[in-house]
Design a protein around this motif. Sequence first.
Motif, PDB file in Angstrom:
ATOM      1  N   GLU A   9      13.137   3.395  -1.574  1.00  0.00           N
ATOM      2  CA  GLU A   9      12.189   4.328  -0.968  1.00  0.00           C
ATOM      3  C   GLU A   9      11.634   3.651   0.275  1.00  0.00           C
ATOM      4  OE1 GLU A   9       9.859   7.871  -0.886  1.00  0.00           O
ATOM      5  OE2 GLU A   9      11.396   7.326  -2.327  1.00  0.00           O
ATOM      6  N   VAL A  10      11.734   4.330   1.430  1.00  0.00           N
ATOM      7  CA  VAL A  10      11.264   3.759   2.686  1.00  0.00           C
ATOM      8  C   VAL A  10      10.337   4.724   3.413  1.00  0.00           C
ATOM      9  CG1 VAL A  10      13.260   2.248   3.060  1.00  0.00           C
ATOM     10  CG2 VAL A  10      13.285   4.560   3.965  1.00  0.00           C
ATOM     11  N   LYS A  20       7.314   9.762   7.894  1.00  0.00           N
ATOM     12  CA  LYS A  20       8.160  10.422   6.902  1.00  0.00           C
ATOM     13  C   LYS A  20       8.656   9.409   5.882  1.00  0.00           C
ATOM     14  CE  LYS A  20       9.830  14.303   9.610  1.00  0.00           C
ATOM     15  NZ  LYS A  20      11.036  14.996  10.082  1.00  0.00           N
ATOM     16  N   ARG A  21       8.856   9.882   4.663  1.00  0.00           N
ATOM     17  CA  ARG A  21       9.362   9.042   3.575  1.00  0.00           C
ATOM     18  C   ARG A  21      10.690   9.591   3.079  1.00  0.00           C
ATOM     19  NH1 ARG A  21       5.962   6.244  -0.092  1.00  0.00           N
ATOM     20  NH2 ARG A  21       4.012   5.750   0.906  1.00  0.00           N
ATOM     21  N   GLY A  22      11.488   8.718   2.489  1.00  0.00           N
ATOM     22  CA  GLY A  22      12.746   9.159   1.907  1.00  0.00           C
ATOM     23  C   GLY A  22      13.514   7.991   1.325  1.00  0.00           C
ATOM     24  N   MET A  70      10.358   0.751   6.806  1.00  0.00           N
ATOM     25  CA  MET A  70       9.792  -0.313   5.979  1.00  0.00           C
ATOM     26  C   MET A  70       9.809   0.187   4.536  1.00  0.00           C
ATOM     27  SD  MET A  70       5.930  -1.846   6.099  1.00  0.00           S
ATOM     28  CE  MET A  70       6.130  -2.734   7.632  1.00  0.00           C
ATOM     29  N   ARG A  71      10.050  -0.727   3.595  1.00  0.00           N
ATOM     30  CA  ARG A  71      10.015  -0.345   2.190  1.00  0.00           C
ATOM     31  C   ARG A  71       8.654   0.239   1.850  1.00  0.00           C
ATOM     32  NH1 ARG A  71      12.408  -4.904  -1.553  1.00  0.00           N
ATOM     33  NH2 ARG A  71      13.727  -3.328  -2.476  1.00  0.00           N
ATOM     34  N   ALA A  72       8.634   1.263   1.021  1.00  0.00           N
ATOM     35  CA  ALA A  72       7.400   1.974   0.690  1.00  0.00           C
ATOM     36  C   ALA A  72       6.398   1.055   0.000  1.00  0.00           C
ATOM     37  CB  ALA A  72       7.703   3.179  -0.184  1.00  0.00           C
ATOM     38  N   GLU A  76       2.650   0.367   1.440  1.00  0.00           N
ATOM     39  CA  GLU A  76       1.432   0.654   0.672  1.00  0.00           C
ATOM     40  C   GLU A  76       0.567  -0.589   0.519  1.00  0.00           C
ATOM     41  OE1 GLU A  76       0.370   3.604  -0.099  1.00  0.00           O
ATOM     42  OE2 GLU A  76       2.209   4.544   0.617  1.00  0.00           O
ATOM     43  N   ALA A  77       1.198  -1.744   0.276  1.00  0.00           N
ATOM     44  CA  ALA A  77       0.441  -2.995   0.129  1.00  0.00           C
ATOM     45  C   ALA A  77      -0.257  -3.358   1.434  1.00  0.00           C
ATOM     46  CB  ALA A  77       1.379  -4.124  -0.300  1.00  0.00           C
ATOM     47  N   ARG A  78       0.432  -3.192   2.554  1.00  0.00           N
ATOM     48  CA  ARG A  78      -0.154  -3.493   3.858  1.00  0.00           C
ATOM     49  C   ARG A  78      -1.309  -2.541   4.166  1.00  0.00           C
ATOM     50  NH1 ARG A  78       3.202  -2.966   9.432  1.00  0.00           N
ATOM     51  NH2 ARG A  78       2.705  -0.787   9.072  1.00  0.00           N
ATOM     52  N   LYS A  79      -1.131  -1.269   3.808  1.00  0.00           N
ATOM     53  CA  LYS A  79      -2.164  -0.267   4.032  1.00  0.00           C
ATOM     54  C   LYS A  79      -3.415  -0.573   3.195  1.00  0.00           C
ATOM     55  CE  LYS A  79      -2.320   4.760   4.006  1.00  0.00           C
ATOM     56  NZ  LYS A  79      -1.541   5.947   3.640  1.00  0.00           N
TER      57      LYS A  79
END
Length: 85
Positions: A9-10, A20-22, A70-72, A76-79
Amino acid sequence: MKSLKRGDEVVVIAGSHKGKRGKVLELLSKKNRVVVEGVAMVKKCVRKSEKNPEGGMETREGSIHYSNVMRAETFEARKARKAKS
């Protein structure tokens, strides 16, 4: 490129498809590009065949440069880290 795998998932972090995610469908390692599900959709002209008797236009995913994704989990961790400070 070595950290991405098919099925990951990126999140797109740059370019016209930012946010966008996918899932990664395909890795094009010689061109340093990835094909992400639902991102960079392009129209392709398809000839008539037994598989596609009517032919016409088909919409499919195009490729984007791997540096724009970037990997999801990492995203999320960076966010979350930025939100704390």
